[in-house]
Design an enzyme around this catalytic site. Structure first.
Site, PDB file in Angstrom:
ATOM      1  N   GLY A  67      -4.549  -4.333  -3.792  1.00 40.96           N
ATOM      2  CA  GLY A  67      -5.532  -3.284  -4.065  1.00 40.96           C
ATOM      3  C   GLY A  67      -4.745  -2.059  -4.478  1.00 40.96           C
ATOM      4  O   GLY A  67      -4.075  -1.445  -3.644  1.00 40.96           O
ATOM      5  N   HIS A  68      -4.737  -1.752  -5.756  1.00 43.70           N
ATOM      6  CA  HIS A  68      -3.921  -0.646  -6.279  1.00 43.70           C
ATOM      7  C   HIS A  68      -4.852   0.481  -6.715  1.00 43.70           C
ATOM      8  O   HIS A  68      -5.714   0.285  -7.576  1.00 43.70           O
ATOM      9  CB  HIS A  68      -3.055  -1.131  -7.443  1.00 43.70           C
ATOM     10  N   LYS A 120       1.808   2.037  -5.124  1.00 42.16           N
ATOM     11  CA  LYS A 120       2.354   1.479  -6.370  1.00 42.16           C
ATOM     12  C   LYS A 120       1.421   1.718  -7.554  1.00 42.16           C
ATOM     13  O   LYS A 120       1.870   2.037  -8.662  1.00 42.16           O
ATOM     14  CB  LYS A 120       2.578  -0.042  -6.213  1.00 42.16           C
ATOM     15  N   ASP A 122       0.813  -1.224   0.000  1.00 37.78           N
ATOM     16  CA  ASP A 122       0.000   0.000   0.000  1.00 37.78           C
ATOM     17  C   ASP A 122       0.843   1.269   0.000  1.00 37.78           C
ATOM     18  O   ASP A 122       0.433   2.304   0.543  1.00 37.78           O
ATOM     19  CB  ASP A 122      -0.978   0.014   1.197  1.00 37.78           C
ATOM     20  N   GLN A 140       1.837  -6.412  -3.245  1.00 34.75           N
ATOM     21  CA  GLN A 140       2.332  -6.594  -1.878  1.00 34.75           C
ATOM     22  C   GLN A 140       3.631  -5.777  -1.747  1.00 34.75           C
ATOM     23  O   GLN A 140       3.691  -4.698  -2.292  1.00 34.75           O
ATOM     24  CB  GLN A 140       2.546  -8.085  -1.539  1.00 34.75           C
TER      25      GLN A 140
HETATM   26  P1  GDP Z   1      -0.766   0.231  -3.525  1.00 35.67           P
HETATM   27  O1  GDP Z   1      -1.347  -1.043  -3.036  1.00 35.67           O
HETATM   28  O2  GDP Z   1       0.699   0.328  -3.271  1.00 35.67           O
HETATM   29  O3  GDP Z   1      -1.104   0.554  -4.949  1.00 35.67           O
HETATM   30  O4  GDP Z   1      -1.418   1.371  -2.625  1.00 35.67           O
HETATM   31  P2  GDP Z   1      -2.981   1.505  -2.240  1.00 35.67           P
HETATM   32  O5  GDP Z   1      -3.717   1.994  -3.417  1.00 35.67           O
HETATM   33  O6  GDP Z   1      -3.457   0.283  -1.549  1.00 35.67           O
HETATM   34  O7  GDP Z   1      -2.898   2.593  -1.108  1.00 35.67           O
HETATM   35  C1  GDP Z   1      -2.337   3.850  -1.327  1.00 35.67           C
HETATM   36  C2  GDP Z   1      -3.411   4.900  -1.004  1.00 35.67           C
HETATM   37  O8  GDP Z   1      -2.786   6.161  -0.890  1.00 35.67           O
HETATM   38  C3  GDP Z   1      -4.452   5.050  -2.084  1.00 35.67           C
HETATM   39  O9  GDP Z   1      -5.652   5.455  -1.497  1.00 35.67           O
HETATM   40  C4  GDP Z   1      -3.882   6.162  -2.972  1.00 35.67           C
HETATM   41  O10 GDP Z   1      -4.884   6.873  -3.674  1.00 35.67           O
HETATM   42  C5  GDP Z   1      -3.252   7.027  -1.925  1.00 35.67           C
HETATM   43  N1  GDP Z   1      -2.059   7.787  -2.342  1.00 35.67           N
HETATM   44  C6  GDP Z   1      -1.077   7.453  -3.219  1.00 35.67           C
HETATM   45  N2  GDP Z   1      -0.122   8.404  -3.210  1.00 35.67           N
HETATM   46  C7  GDP Z   1      -0.508   9.347  -2.323  1.00 35.67           C
HETATM   47  C8  GDP Z   1       0.077  10.560  -1.851  1.00 35.67           C
HETATM   48  O11 GDP Z   1       1.154  10.975  -2.236  1.00 35.67           O
HETATM   49  N3  GDP Z   1      -0.639  11.252  -0.906  1.00 35.67           N
HETATM   50  C9  GDP Z   1      -1.844  10.827  -0.427  1.00 35.67           C
HETATM   51  N4  GDP Z   1      -2.461  11.567   0.488  1.00 35.67           N
HETATM   52  N5  GDP Z   1      -2.402   9.686  -0.851  1.00 35.67           N
HETATM   53  C10 GDP Z   1      -1.736   8.954  -1.770  1.00 35.67           C
HETATM   54  P1  IMO Z   2      -0.921  -4.293  -2.248  1.00 34.89           P
HETATM   55  O1  IMO Z   2      -0.462  -4.826  -3.571  1.00 34.89           O
HETATM   56  C1  IMO Z   2      -0.939  -4.751   2.060  1.00 34.89           C
HETATM   57  C2  IMO Z   2      -0.859  -8.844   3.609  1.00 34.89           C
HETATM   58  C3  IMO Z   2      -2.084  -9.290   4.374  1.00 34.89           C
HETATM   59  C4  IMO Z   2      -1.447 -10.277   5.341  1.00 34.89           C
HETATM   60  C5  IMO Z   2      -0.371 -10.940   4.486  1.00 34.89           C
HETATM   61  C6  IMO Z   2      -0.799 -12.254   3.843  1.00 34.89           C
HETATM   62  O2  IMO Z   2      -2.224  -3.596  -2.290  1.00 34.89           O
HETATM   63  O3  IMO Z   2       0.167  -3.503  -1.584  1.00 34.89           O
HETATM   64  P2  IMO Z   2      -2.439 -12.935   1.861  1.00 34.89           P
HETATM   65  O4  IMO Z   2      -3.822 -12.489   1.534  1.00 34.89           O
HETATM   66  O5  IMO Z   2      -1.434 -12.634   0.815  1.00 34.89           O
HETATM   67  O6  IMO Z   2      -2.377 -14.354   2.335  1.00 34.89           O
HETATM   68  O7  IMO Z   2      -2.038 -12.053   3.164  1.00 34.89           O
HETATM   69  O8  IMO Z   2      -0.050 -10.001   3.475  1.00 34.89           O
HETATM   70  N1  IMO Z   2      -1.121  -8.325   2.246  1.00 34.89           N
HETATM   71  C7  IMO Z   2      -1.092  -7.034   1.933  1.00 34.89           C
HETATM   72  N2  IMO Z   2      -0.921  -5.929   2.703  1.00 34.89           N
HETATM   73  N3  IMO Z   2      -1.080  -4.619   0.732  1.00 34.89           N
HETATM   74  C8  IMO Z   2      -1.221  -5.703  -0.059  1.00 34.89           C
HETATM   75  O9  IMO Z   2      -1.202  -5.630  -1.402  1.00 34.89           O
HETATM   76  C9  IMO Z   2      -1.276  -6.977   0.541  1.00 34.89           C
HETATM   77  N4  IMO Z   2      -1.437  -8.232   0.074  1.00 34.89           N
HETATM   78  C10 IMO Z   2      -1.337  -9.049   1.130  1.00 34.89           C
HETATM   79  O10 IMO Z   2      -2.692  -8.217   5.028  1.00 34.89           O
HETATM   80  O11 IMO Z   2      -0.797  -9.581   6.384  1.00 34.89           O
HETATM   81 MG    MG Z   3      -2.886  -1.723  -1.778  1.00 34.02          MG
END
Ligand code: GDP
Ligand code: IMO
Ligand code: MG
Length: 429
Positions: free
Chosen positions: A40-41, A16, A13, A225
């Site tokens: 979840g991207h 990416k 998270d 991840q």
């Molecule tokens: P990912 O799994 O690495 O793609 O990240 P996620 O989408 O799960 O979580 C990142 C969250 O932070 C999302 O809600 C993005 O919209 C948000 N986000 C990304 N970059 C920034 C930033 O620079 N500032 C803020 N406030 N939010 C950001």
């Molecule tokens: P993105 O790509 C954050 C974590 C779960 C748990 C562990 C194992 O959005 O960054 P799993 O479902 O793979 O068996 O869970 O890994 N986990 C993540 N945490 N972002 C993710 O993906 C994750 N994918 C798995 O919370 O601790």
């Molecule tokens: Mg994510």
């Protein structure tokens, strides 16, 4: 030309999805190399917010070839749902045909999810905190060499094999759980999704990707991840079941190591973790809650609260080493504006001894993080150029670059695609 990689350096998270979205126009293809619907991207642009779990983050751009690589475990029901949501917002992926899927990717069956749930329930307080999307059981079947692959969809015995494996899974469930399950209903839903899958080219994606590279094109490999959740090098057993590292991109896409170009390591200006496991700089109390609220630190997939903590240099150095990061990208610096002062963990004390580089963390480690305090920098969300950033943030970035010995190429100042500052020294790249 080379295949560049975008991957996370913390526990996921990091942003990416946003970074892939920002960079993707420079590439012919965007390819997911591992993981599955546990990811979840999030992409934000033009007032829209799109969350992708299985589709690569280049999918909203018609001209980009998006690939689901062989290292992915594919949940076709999530794929179908994600496509429906996208199509209803005008992203006509089926018409655009900007998606192809590796024949070698393994399929997640509905019963894999049940096995995941069961495994977590059995662990009780020691549970991993899995997303329960069936990731570990699907990879387990792959390793046991009884998994069902995308290529099998084209075989006449596909249905028989699916039913047989699903029954085998059901027999592993306790009676009470097994009784609740309508296997036939699961099966029908799964098969409807398989029909959606068949609308797309199911091919040897490694041939397509290598062809793009051989013809002088370039590819962006999208990690899911993150490094500290990597199956081999993360905080085992509190990890995911695949290799998030840059090396995973070679295996999961069928690209040779010498064809890897830049490795973009994405990290937040603080840390978060969903699920259990070691977290040396974890915060508690009001400041943790403030960071969670301002940073909107709730899972993009499961909506779970993310644990929050300060940025941790020892684990970052470790992650940079494991991945061979060539360029860093820092995200969410705007979120830290809410904090009165900013802490940064420069090193640990373990049994009184200074530790600058973390290796794999285990829960029993008695780590004392040592912090350096930085001044807060105020609102940065509207900055688009380095010259518009406050001095306090510039000083913080300079400190990080010196400590990490890798340049920070981009600073993300908000969730929107446009909220990005490219460092002046990278203007010609
Ligand atoms: P990912 O799994 O690495 O793609 O990240 P996620 O989408 O799960 O979580 C990142 C969250 O932070 C999302 O809600 C993005 O919209 C948000 N986000 C990304 N970059 C920034 C930033 O620079 N500032 C803020 N406030 N939010 C950001
Ligand atoms: P993105 O790509 C954050 C974590 C779960 C748990 C562990 C194992 O959005 O960054 P799993 O479902 O793979 O068996 O869970 O890994 N986990 C993540 N945490 N972002 C993710 O993906 C994750 N994918 C798995 O919370 O601790
Ligand atoms: Mg994510």
């Amino acid at each position: 030309m080379k295949a560049d990689v975008v991957l996370g350096l913390q526990w996921g998270d990091e942003g990416k999805g946003k970074i892939v979205d920002v960079l993707s126009s420079q590439y012919q293809a965007v390819a997911r190399y591992h993981g599955g619907s546990n990811a979840g991207h999030t992409l934000e642009f033009d007032g829209q917010k799109i969350v992708l779990s299985v589709l690569p983050s280049g999918i909203v751009k018609k001209e980009i070839h998006n690939v689901i690589g062989s290292g992915v475990v594919l949940d076709v029901m999530t794929l179908r749902h994600e496509l429906e949501v996208l199509e209803s917002s005008g992203y006509r992926v089926s018409d655009w045909q900007n998606l192809s899927i590796s024949k070698k990717a393994h399929l997640i069956l509905p019963t894999h999810r049940l096995l995941d749930r069961l495994a977590e329930e059995r662990l009780g307080e020691r549970k991993i905190g899995s997303t329960q999307k069936g990731i570990a059981p699907a990879y387990a079947d792959k390793v046991l060499r009884k998994g069902i692959r995308v290529a099998d969809v084209l075989q006449p015995n596909f249905e028989v094999r699916c039913r047989k494996l699903m029954e085998e899974h059901r027999n592993q469930l306790p009676q009470t759980m097994a009784k609740e399950i309508d296997l036939e209903a699961y099966y029908q839903e799964f098969m409807e999704s398989i029909r959606v899958l068949q609308k797309f080219p199911l091919i040897d994606t490694e041939l397509v990707l290598n062809d793009i590279l051989n013809k002088g094109g370039s590819i962006l490999a999208e990690g899911a991840q993150a490094t500290l959740l990597d199956l081999d090098h993360g905080s085992y057993p509190f990890v995911t079941s695949s290799n998030a590292l840059s090396g995973g991109a070679c295996v999961g896409l069928g690209i040779a190591p010498h064809k890897i170009g830049d490795v973009y390591g994405v990290f937040k200006a603080y840390c978060t973790r969903v699920g259990n496991g070691p977290f040396p700089t974890e915060m508690e109390g009001e400041s943790a809650a403030l960071l969670r609220t301002v940073g909107n630190e709730f899972g993009a997939v499961t909506k779970r609260s993310r644990r929050t903590g300060w940025l941790d240099l020892p684990t970052l150095k470790y992650a940079i080493m494991l991945n061979g990061v060539t360029k860093l990208i820092i995200t969410k610096v705007d979120v830290l504006s809410a904090m009165e002062t900013i802490q940064l963990c420069t090193h640990y004390l373990v049994e009184g001894k200074r530790v600058d580089h973390a290796s794999t963390l285990v829960e029993s480690d008695a780590i004392v993080p040592v912090f350096k305090e930085f001044k807060s920098w105020g609102d940065v969300g509207s900055a688009r150029e380095e010259s518009q950033l406050p001095t306090a943030l510039i000083d913080y970035i300079a400190f990080l670059e010196e400590a990490l010995m890798v340049p920070i190429a981009y600073i993300s100042v908000g969730p929107d695609r446009a909220q990005m500052v490219k460092r002046a020294c990278f203007d010609h790249f």
